[in-house]
Design a protein around this motif. Structure first.
Motif, mmCIF file in Angstrom:
data_model
loop_
_atom_site.group_PDB
_atom_site.id
_atom_site.type_symbol
_atom_site.label_atom_id
_atom_site.label_comp_id
_atom_site.label_asym_id
_atom_site.label_seq_id
_atom_site.Cartn_x
_atom_site.Cartn_y
_atom_site.Cartn_z
ATOM 1 N N LYS A 164 65.488 10.048 -20.934
ATOM 2 C CA LYS A 164 64.099 9.847 -21.372
ATOM 3 C C LYS A 164 63.915 10.293 -22.816
ATOM 4 O O LYS A 164 63.340 9.582 -23.641
ATOM 5 N N LYS A 172 50.187 12.408 -40.124
ATOM 6 C CA LYS A 172 49.835 12.955 -38.813
ATOM 7 C C LYS A 172 50.835 12.479 -37.759
ATOM 8 O O LYS A 172 51.530 11.496 -37.964
ATOM 9 N N GLN A 231 49.444 1.636 -25.389
ATOM 10 C CA GLN A 231 50.460 0.779 -26.015
ATOM 11 C C GLN A 231 50.581 -0.616 -25.405
ATOM 12 O O GLN A 231 51.034 -1.533 -26.075
ATOM 13 N N HIS A 251 38.235 4.385 -38.171
ATOM 14 C CA HIS A 251 39.066 3.183 -38.305
ATOM 15 C C HIS A 251 38.851 2.128 -37.230
ATOM 16 O O HIS A 251 39.303 0.998 -37.377
HETATM 17 N N1 BYC Z 1 46.453 13.020 -32.760
HETATM 18 O O1 BYC Z 1 39.658 6.427 -36.524
HETATM 19 P P1 BYC Z 1 40.652 6.956 -35.544
HETATM 20 C C1 BYC Z 1 54.418 8.853 -27.007
HETATM 21 C C2 BYC Z 1 43.554 10.705 -36.275
HETATM 22 S S1 BYC Z 1 53.888 8.999 -28.615
HETATM 23 C C3 BYC Z 1 46.483 13.157 -34.113
HETATM 24 O O2 BYC Z 1 40.326 6.754 -34.110
HETATM 25 P P2 BYC Z 1 42.886 5.113 -35.338
HETATM 26 C C4 BYC Z 1 55.381 9.776 -26.439
HETATM 27 C C5 BYC Z 1 43.789 9.303 -36.827
HETATM 28 O O3 BYC Z 1 45.155 9.139 -37.169
HETATM 29 C C6 BYC Z 1 52.299 8.236 -28.577
HETATM 30 N N2 BYC Z 1 45.662 12.450 -34.936
HETATM 31 O O4 BYC Z 1 42.098 6.380 -35.909
HETATM 32 C C7 BYC Z 1 56.439 10.243 -27.218
HETATM 33 C C8 BYC Z 1 42.844 9.312 -38.009
HETATM 34 O O5 BYC Z 1 43.397 10.071 -39.084
HETATM 35 P P3 BYC Z 1 43.816 9.417 -40.517
HETATM 36 C C9 BYC Z 1 51.700 8.101 -29.906
HETATM 37 C C10 BYC Z 1 44.811 11.595 -34.352
HETATM 38 O O6 BYC Z 1 44.205 5.079 -36.009
HETATM 39 C C11 BYC Z 1 57.312 11.199 -26.712
HETATM 40 C C12 BYC Z 1 41.664 10.095 -37.489
HETATM 41 O O7 BYC Z 1 42.168 10.916 -36.443
HETATM 42 N N3 BYC Z 1 50.890 6.915 -29.842
HETATM 43 O O8 BYC Z 1 53.962 7.983 -26.404
HETATM 44 O O9 BYC Z 1 42.063 3.900 -35.392
HETATM 45 C C13 BYC Z 1 57.161 11.648 -25.401
HETATM 46 C C14 BYC Z 1 40.536 9.227 -36.998
HETATM 47 O O10 BYC Z 1 40.890 8.517 -35.783
HETATM 48 C C15 BYC Z 1 44.764 11.395 -32.972
HETATM 49 C C16 BYC Z 1 50.411 6.305 -30.925
HETATM 50 O O11 BYC Z 1 50.587 6.761 -32.030
HETATM 51 C C17 BYC Z 1 45.621 12.152 -32.165
HETATM 52 N N4 BYC Z 1 45.624 12.065 -30.818
HETATM 53 O O12 BYC Z 1 43.094 5.459 -33.773
HETATM 54 C C18 BYC Z 1 56.134 11.130 -24.607
HETATM 55 C C19 BYC Z 1 49.692 4.999 -30.677
HETATM 56 N N5 BYC Z 1 43.815 10.462 -32.695
HETATM 57 O O13 BYC Z 1 45.027 8.572 -40.266
HETATM 58 C C20 BYC Z 1 55.252 10.179 -25.131
HETATM 59 C C21 BYC Z 1 49.347 4.247 -31.924
HETATM 60 C C22 BYC Z 1 43.288 10.090 -33.870
HETATM 61 O O14 BYC Z 1 42.656 8.627 -41.001
HETATM 62 N N6 BYC Z 1 48.166 4.747 -32.540
HETATM 63 N N7 BYC Z 1 43.882 10.785 -34.865
HETATM 64 O O15 BYC Z 1 44.138 10.605 -41.392
HETATM 65 C C23 BYC Z 1 46.890 4.402 -32.167
HETATM 66 O O16 BYC Z 1 46.680 3.678 -31.213
HETATM 67 C C24 BYC Z 1 45.748 4.914 -33.005
HETATM 68 O O17 BYC Z 1 46.288 5.319 -34.255
HETATM 69 C C25 BYC Z 1 44.965 6.084 -32.356
HETATM 70 C C26 BYC Z 1 43.899 6.563 -33.360
HETATM 71 C C27 BYC Z 1 44.262 5.611 -31.103
HETATM 72 C C28 BYC Z 1 45.861 7.256 -32.020
#
Ligand code: BYC
Length: 325
Positions: free
Chosen positions: A71, A106, A136, A207
């Motif tokens: 994993k 981040k 995802q 965002h």
């Molecule tokens: N933690 O406008 P928002 C995994 C930040 S790994 C930290 O809602 P967005 C796994 C956000 O970046 C899973 N920061 O932003 C691995 C933004 O800051 P900046 C990881 C967070 O991007 C090993 C600000 O807050 N998954 O599965 O539209 C073992 C405002 O937020 C968080 C992904 O990365 C947070 N939780 O939506 C086991 C999925 N939340 O950049 C498991 C892809 C928000 O303006 N990412 N922020 O400085 C996404 O889907 C989106 O980027 C998010 C946030 C939903 C996370």
């Protein structure tokens, strides 16, 4: 063609669900948003290896050790697909690493919490990977081709991760009193941080609106969080455990579970670098990068040698074909 016209055509493609590919024209902000999200996602995968890596040597049986090892290796693979998808947007892998190591980029808040007992491996699989799948699966339909395609395989593997976590908890839940207590304690500690993984609520998410319009996001943070609560509130019953939320209650009118208030101060505190393990996680990543310097240098030296050998071979071949004299 002027930018306004290009922007209109771009949005039209998105509206028609035509994927955007690396060579296509795209607005700078779309590119920037994707680089930000994909690189943060990649960092989360590799930093996410640390809390579980911590338990590989302490897994309770050979079978559990082999599964956990696989994993954690999967997470490294996810990081690689994602860094590769990020590179298609014009940023180098070194630049992305640099952003992580300097603390500028981040990564998911969830990986800044400690893993205290074996049950945490179960809770991470069930809740953290479960939340990751919820987020995802829609990303595999996002508008950017390389990101969407990377998500297909990632989600298949996450699904295995989630089941293995649930199975760890199920085993503990059928064990003795101490094991059941350990199971409940892990659920209690991972529940709220898992809900925070979905990001700030929609009215505080700068965002979301634009990312929805560009179909990078297919659901808002709150929509995905609600789906996750609805699923977990049912699954926890199979474990004979409870979720640590006195306000969790089925709402017949809404056909959803109501749930309690999230501690957003805690969330932002962790995001800003002040969670229980932020400093330790980053220091470990930086050290791994530095310790791996000789491997990268050796690989580059090997490539140079191979290229030089090929060059010598090509030159000799060309010379041997020249007419004598
Ligand atoms: N933690 O406008 P928002 C995994 C930040 S790994 C930290 O809602 P967005 C796994 C956000 O970046 C899973 N920061 O932003 C691995 C933004 O800051 P900046 C990881 C967070 O991007 C090993 C600000 O807050 N998954 O599965 O539209 C073992 C405002 O937020 C968080 C992904 O990365 C947070 N939780 O939506 C086991 C999925 N939340 O950049 C498991 C892809 C928000 O303006 N990412 N922020 O400085 C996404 O889907 C989106 O980027 C998010 C946030 C939903 C996370």
């Amino acid at each position: 063609m002027d930018t306004t016209k290009l922007s209109e055509q771009f949005q039209q493609k998105i509206d028609e669900d035509i994927k955007i590919e690396p060579q296509d024209w795209m607005p700078d902000e779309y590119r920037k948003t994707l680089i930000r999200q994909i690189s943060q996602h990649a960092h989360s995968e590799v930093v996410g290896m640390l809390p579980e890596g911590n338990w590989i040597t302490r897994a309770p049986s050979l079978r559990r050790k082999a599964i956990l090892l696989a994993k954690v290796q999967d997470e490294a693979g996810h990081g690689l697909y994602l860094y590769a998808a990020g590179e298609t947007l014009g940023i180098t892998r070194d630049e992305m690493y640099q952003q992580l190591h300097s603390g500028k980029a981040k990564y998911s808040s969830i990986f800044n919490y400690p893993t205290l007992t074996w049950a945490d491996m179960g809770a991470i699989g069930w809740l953290v990977d479960g939340a990751a799948i919820m987020n995802q699966v829609p990303l595999s339909r996002c508008s950017y081709g390389p990101y969407a395609r990377a998500m297909v395989r990632v989600c298949k593997e996450e699904s295995f991760h989630q089941r293995q976590g649930f199975e760890i908890l199920l085993t503990l839940s059928k064990g003795n009193a101490a094991q059941r207590k350990m199971c409940q304690d892990a659920i209690n500690r991972w529940w709220w941080p898992s809900l925070m993984m979905f990001g700030p609520s929609d009215n505080n998410s700068p965002h979301t609106a634009q990312s929805m319009q560009w179909k990078i996001k297919r659901f808002t943070n709150d929509e995905l969080r609600q789906k996750f609560v609805d699923v977990c509130a049912e699954q926890v019953k199979f474990l004979g455990m409870t979720l640590p939320d006195k306000d969790l209650k089925w709402n017949e009118a809404k056909q959803h579970y109501d749930f309690g208030a999230i501690n957003w101060d805690e969330f932002w505190n962790v995001v800003k670098g002040n969670g229980p393990c932020n400093k330790e996680r980053l220091a470990t990543r930086v050290q791994a990068w530095e310790n791996g310097a000789w491997v990268r240098e050796a690989a580059l030296a090997y490539e140079d040698k191979k290229a030089a050998r090929q060059y010598r071979y090509n030159t000799t071949q060309a010379e041997s074909k020249m007419p004598a004299g």
